[in-house]
Design a protein around this motif. Structure first.
Motif, mmCIF file in Angstrom:
data_model
loop_
_atom_site.group_PDB
_atom_site.id
_atom_site.type_symbol
_atom_site.label_atom_id
_atom_site.label_comp_id
_atom_site.label_asym_id
_atom_site.label_seq_id
_atom_site.Cartn_x
_atom_site.Cartn_y
_atom_site.Cartn_z
ATOM 1 N N PHE A 91 0.862 -1.064 -0.088
ATOM 2 C CA PHE A 91 0.028 0.000 0.193
ATOM 3 C C PHE A 91 0.974 1.130 0.220
ATOM 4 N N HIS A 92 1.777 1.374 1.020
ATOM 5 C CA HIS A 92 2.725 2.654 0.975
ATOM 6 C C HIS A 92 3.788 2.703 -0.135
ATOM 7 N N ILE A 93 4.089 1.706 -0.779
ATOM 8 C CA ILE A 93 4.765 1.646 -1.918
ATOM 9 C C ILE A 93 4.239 2.210 -3.031
ATOM 10 N N ARG A 94 2.995 1.970 -3.371
ATOM 11 C CA ARG A 94 2.060 2.356 -4.339
ATOM 12 C C ARG A 94 1.793 3.996 -4.079
ATOM 13 N N GLY A 99 -4.045 9.972 -3.364
ATOM 14 C CA GLY A 99 -3.809 8.736 -2.821
ATOM 15 C C GLY A 99 -4.858 7.610 -3.481
ATOM 16 N N SER A 100 -6.070 7.831 -3.686
ATOM 17 C CA SER A 100 -6.781 6.780 -4.470
ATOM 18 C C SER A 100 -6.494 6.698 -5.593
ATOM 19 N N PHE A 101 -6.030 7.758 -6.610
ATOM 20 C CA PHE A 101 -5.792 7.812 -7.812
ATOM 21 C C PHE A 101 -4.397 6.594 -7.942
ATOM 22 N N PHE A 102 -3.517 6.907 -7.059
ATOM 23 C CA PHE A 102 -2.358 6.021 -7.131
ATOM 24 C C PHE A 102 -2.497 4.881 -6.732
ATOM 25 N N GLN A 103 -3.344 4.508 -5.730
ATOM 26 C CA GLN A 103 -3.776 3.098 -5.383
ATOM 27 C C GLN A 103 -4.353 2.412 -6.962
ATOM 28 N N ASN A 150 -1.555 -3.055 -9.579
ATOM 29 C CA ASN A 150 -0.915 -4.475 -9.652
ATOM 30 C C ASN A 150 0.511 -4.713 -8.796
ATOM 31 N N ILE A 151 0.963 -3.415 -8.121
ATOM 32 C CA ILE A 151 2.240 -3.748 -7.193
ATOM 33 C C ILE A 151 1.788 -4.175 -5.969
ATOM 34 N N GLY A 152 2.409 -5.259 -5.672
ATOM 35 C CA GLY A 152 2.625 -5.993 -4.466
ATOM 36 C C GLY A 152 1.232 -7.192 -4.610
ATOM 37 N N GLN A 153 0.805 -7.599 -5.712
ATOM 38 C CA GLN A 153 -0.215 -8.518 -5.733
ATOM 39 C C GLN A 153 0.347 -9.728 -5.996
#
Length: 110
Positions: A40-43, A98-102, A107-110
């Protein structure tokens, strides 16, 4: 999300906000044992760093202290907000973006 998962991911979540290289380090270290909190924080941090560079290039063309200082203050507040969320173990999305970045980096971290 368990407290154990959050506690395990706090270090890399914090590192992700330090520099763009820190984001890459956190990303690759999170590949072995995926941690949802760290992802989450990487995104969030990846989005902030990319936006910072793109807008920094545009703002660099202005010859105005007011525009430059506003840019620095805006991004400083966003990074501090993210760092505090990482340290306190919260899923705080960065205001405005924030929600835009998420969504973009889902796909990062999945």
């Amino acid at each position: 999300m368990t407290n154990n998962t959050i506690n395990e991911g706090k270090t890399y979540a914090f590192v992700a906000y330090l520099t763009l290289i820190g984001t890459l380090i956190a990303f690759f270290m999170n590949q072995e044992k995926r941690n949802e909190f760290t992802s989450f924080h990487i995104r969030q941090s990846l989005g902030l760093w990319l936006m910072y560079m793109i807008l920094g290039y545009v703002v660099g063309g202005f010859d105005s202290w007011m525009v430059t200082m506003s840019f620095w203050i805006f991004f400083s507040v966003l990074f501090i907000f993210g760092i505090i969320g990482a340290i306190t173990g919260k899923y705080n999305e960065v205001p405005i973006l924030g929600s835009f970045f998420q969504n973009i980096f889902k796909n990062i971290g999945q």
